[in-house]
Write a protein that holds these residues in place. Sequence first.
Motif, PDB file in Angstrom:
ATOM      1  N   LEU A  41       0.883  -1.166   0.000  1.00 13.57           N
ATOM      2  CA  LEU A  41       0.000   0.000   0.000  1.00 13.57           C
ATOM      3  C   LEU A  41       0.915   1.208   0.000  1.00 13.57           C
ATOM      4  N   VAL A  42       0.756   2.044  -0.998  1.00 13.35           N
ATOM      5  CA  VAL A  42       1.621   3.205  -1.170  1.00 13.35           C
ATOM      6  C   VAL A  42       0.810   4.467  -0.928  1.00 13.35           C
ATOM      7  N   HIS A  43       1.298   5.311  -0.019  1.00 12.83           N
ATOM      8  CA  HIS A  43       0.655   6.603   0.229  1.00 12.83           C
ATOM      9  C   HIS A  43       1.162   7.576  -0.825  1.00 12.83           C
ATOM     10  N   THR A  44       0.240   8.172  -1.568  1.00 10.14           N
ATOM     11  CA  THR A  44       0.620   9.018  -2.698  1.00 10.14           C
ATOM     12  C   THR A  44       0.778  10.482  -2.347  1.00 10.14           C
ATOM     13  N   GLY A  45       0.127  10.934  -1.271  1.00  6.08           N
ATOM     14  CA  GLY A  45       0.128  12.354  -0.960  1.00  6.08           C
ATOM     15  C   GLY A  45      -0.903  13.139  -1.757  1.00  6.08           C
ATOM     16  N   ASN A  46      -1.641  12.463  -2.609  1.00 11.33           N
ATOM     17  CA  ASN A  46      -2.680  13.077  -3.432  1.00 11.33           C
ATOM     18  C   ASN A  46      -4.029  12.844  -2.752  1.00 11.33           C
ATOM     19  N   PRO A  47      -4.723  13.897  -2.292  1.00 13.91           N
ATOM     20  CA  PRO A  47      -6.003  13.714  -1.602  1.00 13.91           C
ATOM     21  C   PRO A  47      -7.058  13.014  -2.465  1.00 13.91           C
ATOM     22  N   GLY A  48      -6.985  13.161  -3.754  1.00  9.25           N
ATOM     23  CA  GLY A  48      -7.948  12.515  -4.637  1.00  9.25           C
ATOM     24  C   GLY A  48      -7.671  11.037  -4.850  1.00  9.25           C
ATOM     25  N   ARG A  49      -6.451  10.625  -4.591  1.00  9.42           N
ATOM     26  CA  ARG A  49      -6.048   9.222  -4.738  1.00  9.42           C
ATOM     27  C   ARG A  49      -4.978   8.933  -3.689  1.00  9.42           C
ATOM     28  N   GLN A  67       9.528   0.383  -3.497  1.00  8.47           N
ATOM     29  CA  GLN A  67       9.175   1.760  -3.841  1.00  8.47           C
ATOM     30  C   GLN A  67       9.003   2.628  -2.595  1.00  8.47           C
ATOM     31  N   PRO A  68       9.201   3.938  -2.732  1.00 10.66           N
ATOM     32  CA  PRO A  68       9.005   4.845  -1.602  1.00 10.66           C
ATOM     33  C   PRO A  68       7.520   5.021  -1.293  1.00 10.66           C
ATOM     34  N   GLY A  69       7.226   5.438  -0.071  1.00  8.08           N
ATOM     35  CA  GLY A  69       5.858   5.734   0.317  1.00  8.08           C
ATOM     36  C   GLY A  69       5.058   4.536   0.784  1.00  8.08           C
ATOM     37  N   VAL A  70       5.697   3.393   0.961  1.00  6.49           N
ATOM     38  CA  VAL A  70       4.978   2.189   1.388  1.00  6.49           C
ATOM     39  C   VAL A  70       4.556   2.350   2.852  1.00  6.49           C
ATOM     40  N   VAL A  71       3.262   2.125   3.109  1.00  8.61           N
ATOM     41  CA  VAL A  71       2.741   2.209   4.477  1.00  8.61           C
ATOM     42  C   VAL A  71       2.299   0.851   4.998  1.00  8.61           C
TER      43      VAL A  71
END
Length: 70
Positions: free
Chosen positions: A28-36, A46-50
């Motif tokens: 599960l990757v956090h994108t930082g995009n509120p819409g997605r 990959q970076p951003g894995v939660v």
Amino acid sequence: MTGNLATFNNAWRVAASMADDHDRDYALVHTGNPGRPYLVEELAGQPGVVAILCSDPATALRWVSEVEQT
């Protein structure tokens, strides 16, 4: 890999189902995009894995044991 996943819980369910169905590990990757906010992708460092969902329970237990030792 997936389009829009509104919540963490929804992304988790999708990733868990995909791990079971395809016998692969997913992140599960956090994108930082509120819409997605979350994407489900095959685990590839990959970076951003939660969260990581492993298809093999032994792999998951081994990973947790390694993290606990650090």
